[in-house]
Design a protein around this motif. Structure first.
Motif, short mmCIF file in Angstrom:
data_model
loop_
_atom_site.label_atom_id
_atom_site.label_comp_id
_atom_site.label_asym_id
_atom_site.label_seq_id
_atom_site.Cartn_x
_atom_site.Cartn_y
_atom_site.Cartn_z
N LEU A 87 5.38 62.00 141.45
CA LEU A 87 4.30 62.63 140.68
C LEU A 87 4.82 63.10 139.32
O LEU A 87 4.20 62.84 138.28
CB LEU A 87 3.72 63.80 141.47
CG LEU A 87 2.70 64.69 140.75
CD1 LEU A 87 1.47 63.89 140.35
CD2 LEU A 87 2.31 65.86 141.66
N SER A 88 5.94 63.78 139.32
CA SER A 88 6.51 64.30 138.09
C SER A 88 6.90 63.17 137.14
O SER A 88 6.61 63.23 135.94
CB SER A 88 7.74 65.16 138.41
OG SER A 88 8.36 65.60 137.22
N GLU A 89 7.51 62.12 137.66
CA GLU A 89 8.00 61.04 136.80
C GLU A 89 6.85 60.18 136.27
O GLU A 89 6.93 59.69 135.14
CB GLU A 89 9.02 60.20 137.55
CG GLU A 89 10.30 60.99 137.82
CD GLU A 89 11.38 60.16 138.49
OE1 GLU A 89 11.09 59.02 138.94
OE2 GLU A 89 12.54 60.65 138.56
N ALA A 97 3.85 59.04 131.16
CA ALA A 97 2.62 59.09 130.38
C ALA A 97 2.77 60.05 129.19
O ALA A 97 2.24 59.79 128.10
CB ALA A 97 1.46 59.52 131.27
N THR A 98 3.51 61.14 129.40
CA THR A 98 3.75 62.09 128.32
C THR A 98 4.58 61.47 127.21
O THR A 98 4.32 61.68 126.02
CB THR A 98 4.47 63.34 128.88
OG1 THR A 98 3.63 63.96 129.85
CG2 THR A 98 4.79 64.33 127.78
N GLU A 99 5.57 60.66 127.58
CA GLU A 99 6.40 59.99 126.58
C GLU A 99 5.58 58.99 125.78
O GLU A 99 5.79 58.84 124.56
CB GLU A 99 7.58 59.31 127.27
CG GLU A 99 8.60 60.31 127.82
CD GLU A 99 9.62 59.66 128.73
OE1 GLU A 99 9.57 58.42 128.91
OE2 GLU A 99 10.48 60.39 129.27
N VAL A 100 4.64 58.32 126.43
CA VAL A 100 3.75 57.40 125.71
C VAL A 100 2.86 58.18 124.75
O VAL A 100 2.63 57.75 123.61
CB VAL A 100 2.90 56.58 126.71
CG1 VAL A 100 1.81 55.79 125.98
CG2 VAL A 100 3.79 55.64 127.51
N ALA A 101 2.38 59.32 125.17
CA ALA A 101 1.56 60.17 124.30
C ALA A 101 2.34 60.58 123.05
O ALA A 101 1.84 60.47 121.92
CB ALA A 101 1.09 61.41 125.06
N ARG A 102 3.56 61.02 123.25
CA ARG A 102 4.38 61.46 122.10
C ARG A 102 4.68 60.30 121.17
O ARG A 102 4.64 60.45 119.94
CB ARG A 102 5.66 62.10 122.62
CG ARG A 102 5.44 63.45 123.30
CD ARG A 102 6.72 64.01 123.88
NE ARG A 102 6.49 65.30 124.54
CZ ARG A 102 7.12 65.69 125.63
NH1 ARG A 102 8.04 64.91 126.19
NH2 ARG A 102 6.85 66.87 126.17
N ALA A 103 4.96 59.14 121.73
CA ALA A 103 5.21 57.96 120.90
C ALA A 103 3.97 57.53 120.14
O ALA A 103 4.06 56.85 119.11
CB ALA A 103 5.73 56.81 121.77
N SER A 104 2.80 57.93 120.65
CA SER A 104 1.53 57.62 119.99
C SER A 104 1.16 58.66 118.95
O SER A 104 0.10 58.57 118.33
CB SER A 104 0.41 57.53 121.04
OG SER A 104 0.69 56.51 121.99
N GLY A 105 2.00 59.67 118.78
CA GLY A 105 1.77 60.68 117.76
C GLY A 105 1.12 61.95 118.25
O GLY A 105 0.76 62.82 117.45
N VAL A 106 0.98 62.08 119.57
CA VAL A 106 0.36 63.27 120.14
C VAL A 106 1.46 64.26 120.51
O VAL A 106 2.39 63.93 121.24
CB VAL A 106 -0.48 62.91 121.39
CG1 VAL A 106 -1.12 64.16 121.98
CG2 VAL A 106 -1.55 61.89 121.02
N ILE A 126 8.30 51.03 125.17
CA ILE A 126 8.79 52.08 126.05
C ILE A 126 8.78 51.58 127.50
O ILE A 126 7.84 50.90 127.92
CB ILE A 126 7.91 53.34 125.94
CG1 ILE A 126 7.97 53.89 124.51
CG2 ILE A 126 8.33 54.41 126.94
CD1 ILE A 126 7.01 55.02 124.29
N ALA A 127 9.80 51.93 128.26
CA ALA A 127 9.85 51.56 129.68
C ALA A 127 9.13 52.62 130.51
O ALA A 127 9.38 53.82 130.35
CB ALA A 127 11.30 51.43 130.14
#
Length: 310
Positions: free
Chosen positions: A217-219, A224-233, A286-287
């Motif tokens: 669950l955490s991972e 998803a959080t890393e994708v958000a940050r890479a998207s500028g969020v 991103i992986a």
């Protein structure tokens, strides 16, 4: 305000009926037996906050039957978004703003691509409601919250008007100056909840109490959080831990709509949840191995299957 609600299910039916009860001119676009029932007796919403019923004239079968409209609320399943966007782009509705109350981060990208960035407001909702029978929507508890905000400065006036309309309809409504971040925050949580409860086929209580599925669950949420940050969020460094803490407060029996759909053999919104994380991650280089594995495991059931456990 003249409001069209595309989809009269739990979300669209509830919020549309509340807006109608507050005096707005609301028309639902519905289909099948649900549409027939609304045309006979109106749409009935049963809620701990008070029941409401719309008039029988409040529903049509097609977007093309709508007249001039100030606001379009989109509340259909994610797989219908592209079709709805195309139909809205060709409909003679004037020049309404569009607010999607769907889940996910892809919804507004699709709507903006077809309708133009200036017409699409940002928003998300928090509610548990469903169609109990044709013509009847049941609201499960007292939670009924909407967060709305502009993507562009030029949308501020309309966004404020929409916020006021919801607030005056006795809906818990919050304005946001960073609606993209709000939408991503909800998306990360939903991806974690849906991925784990569907893959494990058990509610959140089981997922969070087992050491290995808790890590899963955490991972899943971390990816998803890393994708958000890479998207500028800009999500906080402690965001995932905050979401894990929140999961620990949820009823042990709570599960996701995707888990429910899987068990019922219904079509899944997987391509816009963990599958959507995978697609966005590929574009960003991103992986996301946890989300990819979940998407692969559930792939046979995307279109629905009557016996997912076999």
């Amino acid at each position: 305000m003249r409001i069209a609600v595309i989809g009269a299910g739990g979300v669209g039916g509830y919020f549309g009926a509340r807006l109608a009860a507050a005096g707005h001119d609301v028309t639902f676009v519905a289909r099948g037996r649900h549409l027939e029932a609304i045309r006979r007796s109106g749409l009935l919403v049963r809620s701990p906050l008070g029941d409401v019923r719309t008039p029988p004239s409040s529903a049509v079968a097609d977007i093309g039957e709508l007249g001039p409209t100030d606001l379009v609320i989109v509340a259909v399943k994610l797989w219908d978004t592209e079709d709805i966007a195309l139909r809205l782009s060709s409909a003679d509705l004037g020049d309404p703003h569009v607010l999607s109350l769907q889940n996910g981060v892809h919804k507004d990208l699709i709507l903006r691509r077809h309708l133009g960035e200036e017409r699409v407001l940002g928003g998300t909702c928090f509610i548990s409601a469903f169609i109990e029978e044709p013509g009847v929507v049941v609201h499960n508890n007292t939670l009924q919250k909407i967060i709305v905000g502009p993507y562009l400065a030029a949308q501020t006036t309309m966004s404020e008007a929409v916020h006021t309309a919801f607030r005056d309809a006795a809906i818990d409504t919050e304005p946001s100056t960073d609606i993209e971040k709000v939408i991503w925050e909800k998306f990360v949580f939903l991806v974690g909840l849906s991925a784990t409860t569907a893959a494990v086929r058990r509610p959140i209580g089981v997922v969070r109490s087992n050491d290995r599925t808790r890590v899963l669950l955490s991972e899943v949420m971390q990816e998803a959080t890393e994708v958000a940050r890479a998207s500028g969020v800009k999500l906080d460094e402690t965001f995932v831990q905050t979401q894990m803490d929140f999961c620990d407060t949820l009823p042990a029996t709570m599960t996701s709509s995707m888990h429910n759909d899987l068990e019922k053999g219904n079509r899944l919104e997987l391509p816009w949840l963990s599958g959507g994380v995978v697609d966005l991650a590929e574009q960003l280089g991103i992986a996301v191995p946890r989300n990819r594995t979940v998407a692969d495991i559930l792939a046979p059931y995307i279109e629905g299957d009557s016996s997912p456990s076999m």
